[in-house]
Design a protein around this motif. Sequence first.
Motif, PDB file in Angstrom:
ATOM      1  N   LEU A 171      17.646  22.347  74.636  1.00 36.46           N
ATOM      2  CA  LEU A 171      16.759  23.164  73.804  1.00 36.46           C
ATOM      3  C   LEU A 171      17.561  23.974  72.797  1.00 36.46           C
ATOM      4  CD1 LEU A 171      13.930  24.252  73.167  1.00 36.46           C
ATOM      5  CD2 LEU A 171      14.254  25.939  74.985  1.00 36.46           C
ATOM      6  N   TYR A 172      18.688  24.536  73.233  1.00 33.64           N
ATOM      7  CA  TYR A 172      19.540  25.287  72.303  1.00 33.64           C
ATOM      8  C   TYR A 172      20.046  24.404  71.164  1.00 33.64           C
ATOM      9  CZ  TYR A 172      23.974  26.636  70.319  1.00 33.64           C
ATOM     10  OH  TYR A 172      24.989  26.855  69.424  1.00 33.64           O
ATOM     11  N   LEU A 173      20.553  23.210  71.482  1.00 34.23           N
ATOM     12  CA  LEU A 173      21.074  22.316  70.444  1.00 34.23           C
ATOM     13  C   LEU A 173      19.989  21.932  69.443  1.00 34.23           C
ATOM     14  CD1 LEU A 173      23.423  19.926  72.450  1.00 34.23           C
ATOM     15  CD2 LEU A 173      24.084  21.775  70.901  1.00 34.23           C
ATOM     16  N   MET A 174      18.772  21.709  69.922  1.00 30.19           N
ATOM     17  CA  MET A 174      17.676  21.384  69.019  1.00 30.19           C
ATOM     18  C   MET A 174      17.383  22.554  68.091  1.00 30.19           C
ATOM     19  SD  MET A 174      15.001  19.285  71.441  1.00 30.19           S
ATOM     20  CE  MET A 174      13.848  19.105  70.058  1.00 30.19           C
ATOM     21  N   ASN A 175      17.359  23.771  68.639  1.00 29.01           N
ATOM     22  CA  ASN A 175      17.114  24.948  67.806  1.00 29.01           C
ATOM     23  C   ASN A 175      18.221  25.137  66.783  1.00 29.01           C
ATOM     24  OD1 ASN A 175      14.744  26.968  68.547  1.00 29.01           O
ATOM     25  ND2 ASN A 175      15.371  25.974  70.453  1.00 29.01           N
ATOM     26  N   ALA A 176      19.474  24.982  67.202  1.00 31.90           N
ATOM     27  CA  ALA A 176      20.592  25.143  66.276  1.00 31.90           C
ATOM     28  C   ALA A 176      20.525  24.102  65.153  1.00 31.90           C
ATOM     29  CB  ALA A 176      21.916  25.023  67.031  1.00 31.90           C
ATOM     30  N   LEU A 177      20.252  22.857  65.516  1.00 27.24           N
ATOM     31  CA  LEU A 177      20.180  21.796  64.514  1.00 27.24           C
ATOM     32  C   LEU A 177      19.041  22.037  63.532  1.00 27.24           C
ATOM     33  CD1 LEU A 177      21.269  19.034  63.577  1.00 27.24           C
ATOM     34  CD2 LEU A 177      19.594  17.970  65.104  1.00 27.24           C
ATOM     35  N   PHE A 178      17.883  22.415  64.028  1.00 26.05           N
ATOM     36  CA  PHE A 178      16.738  22.635  63.144  1.00 26.05           C
ATOM     37  C   PHE A 178      16.932  23.863  62.269  1.00 26.05           C
ATOM     38  CE2 PHE A 178      13.103  20.131  65.355  1.00 26.05           C
ATOM     39  CZ  PHE A 178      13.949  19.050  65.482  1.00 26.05           C
ATOM     40  N   LEU A 179      17.578  24.894  62.808  1.00 24.07           N
ATOM     41  CA  LEU A 179      17.855  26.081  61.999  1.00 24.07           C
ATOM     42  C   LEU A 179      18.773  25.757  60.832  1.00 24.07           C
ATOM     43  CD1 LEU A 179      18.295  28.772  64.785  1.00 24.07           C
ATOM     44  CD2 LEU A 179      16.665  28.915  62.893  1.00 24.07           C
ATOM     45  N   VAL A 180      19.691  24.833  61.034  1.00 27.99           N
ATOM     46  CA  VAL A 180      20.637  24.469  59.986  1.00 27.99           C
ATOM     47  C   VAL A 180      20.017  23.502  58.972  1.00 27.99           C
ATOM     48  CG1 VAL A 180      22.798  23.252  59.542  1.00 27.99           C
ATOM     49  CG2 VAL A 180      22.679  24.910  61.391  1.00 27.99           C
ATOM     50  N   LEU A 181      19.214  22.551  59.445  1.00 29.04           N
ATOM     51  CA  LEU A 181      18.749  21.465  58.582  1.00 29.04           C
ATOM     52  C   LEU A 181      17.398  21.733  57.918  1.00 29.04           C
ATOM     53  CD1 LEU A 181      19.736  18.284  60.611  1.00 29.04           C
ATOM     54  CD2 LEU A 181      21.047  19.530  58.895  1.00 29.04           C
ATOM     55  N   LEU A 182      16.546  22.502  58.561  1.00 23.95           N
ATOM     56  CA  LEU A 182      15.208  22.729  58.000  1.00 23.95           C
ATOM     57  C   LEU A 182      15.195  23.959  57.107  1.00 23.95           C
ATOM     58  CD1 LEU A 182      12.915  21.970  61.075  1.00 23.95           C
ATOM     59  CD2 LEU A 182      13.640  20.415  59.265  1.00 23.95           C
ATOM     60  N   PRO A 183      14.309  23.997  56.116  1.00 18.53           N
ATOM     61  CA  PRO A 183      13.360  22.947  55.743  1.00 18.53           C
ATOM     62  C   PRO A 183      14.018  21.836  54.930  1.00 18.53           C
ATOM     63  CG  PRO A 183      13.098  24.814  54.272  1.00 18.53           C
ATOM     64  CD  PRO A 183      14.124  25.221  55.292  1.00 18.53           C
ATOM     65  N   LEU A 184      13.490  20.640  55.057  1.00 13.73           N
ATOM     66  CA  LEU A 184      13.999  19.494  54.313  1.00 13.73           C
ATOM     67  C   LEU A 184      13.346  19.424  52.940  1.00 13.73           C
ATOM     68  CD1 LEU A 184      13.833  16.821  57.179  1.00 13.73           C
ATOM     69  CD2 LEU A 184      15.866  18.026  56.363  1.00 13.73           C
ATOM     70  N   PRO A 185      13.989  18.748  52.001  1.00 12.30           N
ATOM     71  CA  PRO A 185      13.354  18.554  50.689  1.00 12.30           C
ATOM     72  C   PRO A 185      12.034  17.806  50.823  1.00 12.30           C
ATOM     73  CG  PRO A 185      15.692  18.005  50.597  1.00 12.30           C
ATOM     74  CD  PRO A 185      15.357  18.211  52.044  1.00 12.30           C
ATOM     75  N   ALA A 186      11.151  18.033  49.882  1.00 11.03           N
ATOM     76  CA  ALA A 186       9.830  17.410  49.927  1.00 11.03           C
ATOM     77  C   ALA A 186       9.892  15.910  49.689  1.00 11.03           C
ATOM     78  CB  ALA A 186       8.906  18.063  48.902  1.00 11.03           C
TER      79      ALA A 186
END
Length: 360
Positions: free
Chosen positions: A51-66
């Motif tokens: 769960l931590y790795l998913m949160n870290a990855l999404f915090l870094v990558l999101l939001p994505l370009p449209a």
Amino acid sequence: MLTSYLFPISYAFLLFPVAALLFTLPFLIVQYRRHGYIHKLRGALLYLFLLYLMNALFLVLLPLPASRHNAPPAAAAWVQWVPLRFVLDIARETGVVADRPSTYWHLLKERAFLQAVFNIFLTVPFGMFLRYYFRAGWRACLLASLGLSLFFEVTQVTGLYGYYDYPYRLFDIDDLLLNTTGGLLGFVAAEWLSSRLPRMDKLDDHLDLTGKRVSYTRRGVALTLDWMLLYPFLALFGAFRSPVAYLIAVFLYFIVLPYATNGRTFGKWVVRIRIAGSAPRLRLREIVLRNGPLYLLLGGLHALYISETFRQFPKIVIAFYAIGLFAVDVWVCLHLLTRLFSRSKKPFHDAIGGTTHIIT
């Protein structure tokens, strides 16, 4: 700024059940193979780490370009190579006056400062997990934290490795420094945590696996692995369009193989269990009586039903056969469910064969 963090976190929690489901089979295999059983604390920590790795990855990558065909970033360069540039950014934006402590709270409202703090805290849990769960040393933590940060930065600057036309975030050397620092801070903080929780390398001390019951979950994992291995051969034999091909494959795998290996198939070997009879050496009669009704008889009835030969029978025969087969399947399912919640009673195939499962 808080809203921009809540958005990716909500996505991580939303997708976590799916990731956890995909993670479960490898997790069970590794735990059964390495430790011989599932420890609740070990399992809870691994899912928390996921769960931590998913949160870290999404915090870094999101939001994505449209769109994949995004515009290039509004910057002269896509890489920031100057170390500690964030200090200059904070000094330029800050409303703090050094000799006026009452102005220090302004730091909590400034983008550059909050961004630096975020990059540090992003990897603090990573360092804590590395030290407490994986028993890593500080050098391994340093390299792993740097590697994780480098993965984040490269993923961003390459536009998800070429999926987008242009990078949608810059590669920043300061992010590497701050993320690595956060991992080391987590490593230090884990010393306090380790003194208040059970040591991971001591969880299995004084454990007697011979006295533990083999769960149906463990049997199910073994069976899943067995059929994953056997299915390609069944598909190959299926070219003969005859249930006899199925019976040959199953006889070799579930009768001959367990007899030759003293109760083991590939799946059972992976999760460290075997079928045991009344003697140290499994008898041929025991394995035939156990696996014969389950795989040869019951499985053979299903193989006959889906075979090309069976389609040539009269429709009335096919209809009655299907009804009878469905009734048998219902009985087997209900029988196995009752045995699932009753530790004192064996499933019918173990009762017929006089066998049980033991941990090896």
